[in-house]
Design an enzyme around this catalytic site. Sequence first.
Site, PDB file in Angstrom:
ATOM      1  N   CYS A 271     -13.459  34.348  56.465  1.00 33.94           N
ATOM      2  CA  CYS A 271     -14.051  35.390  56.355  1.00 33.94           C
ATOM      3  C   CYS A 271     -13.694  34.985  53.822  1.00 33.94           C
ATOM      4  O   CYS A 271     -14.236  34.861  53.393  1.00 33.94           O
ATOM      5  CB  CYS A 271     -13.768  36.685  55.945  1.00 33.94           C
ATOM      6  SG  CYS A 271     -14.079  37.986  57.172  1.00 33.94           S
ATOM      7  N   ILE A 272     -12.077  34.823  54.435  1.00 34.56           N
ATOM      8  CA  ILE A 272     -12.433  34.793  52.104  1.00 34.56           C
ATOM      9  C   ILE A 272     -12.609  32.947  52.059  1.00 34.56           C
ATOM     10  O   ILE A 272     -13.005  33.288  51.207  1.00 34.56           O
ATOM     11  CB  ILE A 272     -10.679  34.751  52.363  1.00 34.56           C
ATOM     12  CG1 ILE A 272      -9.650  36.090  52.951  1.00 34.56           C
ATOM     13  CG2 ILE A 272     -10.374  34.241  51.592  1.00 34.56           C
ATOM     14  CD1 ILE A 272     -10.304  37.317  53.019  1.00 34.56           C
TER      15      ILE A 272
END
Length: 435
Positions: A271-272
Site C-alpha cells: 500500500c504505502i
Amino acid sequence: MLSELIASLKSHDATIGIVGLGYVGLPLVLRFHEVGFHVIGLDIDQAKVDALNGGRSYIEHISAERIVEIGKSGFEATVDFSRAEEADVLILCVPTPLNKHREPDLSFVIDTTESLVPFLRPGQLLSLESTTFPGTTEEELRPRIEARGLRLGEDFFLVYSPEREDPGNVSFSTRTIPKVCGGTTPECLKAGLALYGEVIDRVVPVSSTRAAELTKLLENIHRAVNIGLVNEMKIVADKMGIDIHEVIRAAATKPFGFVPYYPGPGLGGHCIPIDPFYLTWKAREYGVNTRFIELAGEVNSAMPDYVIGKLVSALNAARKSINGSSVLVLGIAYKKNVDDMRESPSVALMERLQDMGATVAYSDPHVPVFPHLRDHAHFDLRSAELTPEILASFDCVLIATDHDRFDYDVIKLHAKLIVDTRGRYLQTAPHIVKA
C-alpha cells in the site's frame, strides 16, 4: 432481488466467492467461514490452489491447521472461474501494482473482471477491495457488468470496500478493523452493508464508490507523507549528530498533537509505496499537481540510496571498499515479524549492493528461502543462521528489518560492522553506524 440477497446473507445461506487468495483474500476466507458461510476461493495461481486444497498455508501468520479445518467444512479453492456462478457474493482481492513508468496498473482488476463477467448472474453482489484510484469501480467495473445485461441496483449489486489488513498486527483482526463501504446505487450500498455487517464489527457507509476509493488512498498517503517527513528529519538529524530515534521517543511523550512515525531504509508493503501514485496520476486528469504527496514520494524513494551511502562510508572508515566486501542483510520482509515481502526496501538494497560489487547474503527467520519476485532480481539464497561465526565472517551486517527474533546482543558482540537503519541500538558503539 435485494431483499432475497440480504435475507440469504443474514441467514448465512449465501455462498461467498473470494477472488484472489493472498494476504487480503485468505483472511477473508477464514472470517466468512468462521461465521458459517460456505466459501469458494478463486485464484489464477495453481500453486496457491493446490496448497489450500492440500491443507497447506503459504502465509506465516495463518496456520496449516486453519486451512485443514476450512477444507473439512467444505471450502474449496479453484482456478476455474466458471465456479463464480455458484457464488451469491464475489469479493475481488487482486493486486493493483504500478507499471514500469510508476503509473497505475489495473490489468489484474480488469482481467479478473472480464474473466468473471461471462459467469455473472442476476441476484449477485460484487465487491472490489483492491486499492485503486477514485472512479475505478464506476469507470471499469460498472460498464463491463452492464454489458452483460445486468441492471445495477435492481438485479445486480456493485460496491467498493477497501481492504484494511495489517499482517503481523495482533491488536487487530479482519473482524475488528472497521470496514468502509460505498455502493454504485443506494440499493447496492444496502447489499454491501448487509454483507460486511455479518463478519465485521463496524461497517462505515460512505456516499459513493469514489468516496470509498479516495478514503483508502487518504489513509495510506497520510502515512506515506508522515514517513517522508520523518525520513527527511532523520537525514537532517544525522548531519547534526543527533539520534532521530531519541528525538521521536521524546516527542511521543506529548499527549496531544503528535503521532510518532519512524524512519527506515525505504517504504515497503503493497500500500504505502504504491497508493500515492494512484492519486497523483488520477489528479492530473483534473489539472491538479499533488506536489506535497510527490515530494514525500521522492524522499521515501531516495532512502535506499541514503542507506547505501552510509554503508559505503562505514566500510571506507574501516579501510574496505564496497566492491569485494561481504554484506549480510538482516530482514528482507517489508516490516518486522512478518513474512510479507511485497515492495520490500531490503530487496532494493540487496540489488544495489550486488551492482556495486558486494557479495550479498541475508538472514530472515520469516523467509527461509528467497522467493521469486515480480520486477526484481532473483537471489538464489537461503536464510543464513545467525551464529557468532557467521556474523564474524561478514565485513558488514545491515539491519534492514528489525525482527524481534534476532538476538541483537549476539549481533552486537560478533559483527565487525553494523549499519542500523531501524534504530534498534539505543546506545552507540564504534562499530555501529545508524542509517
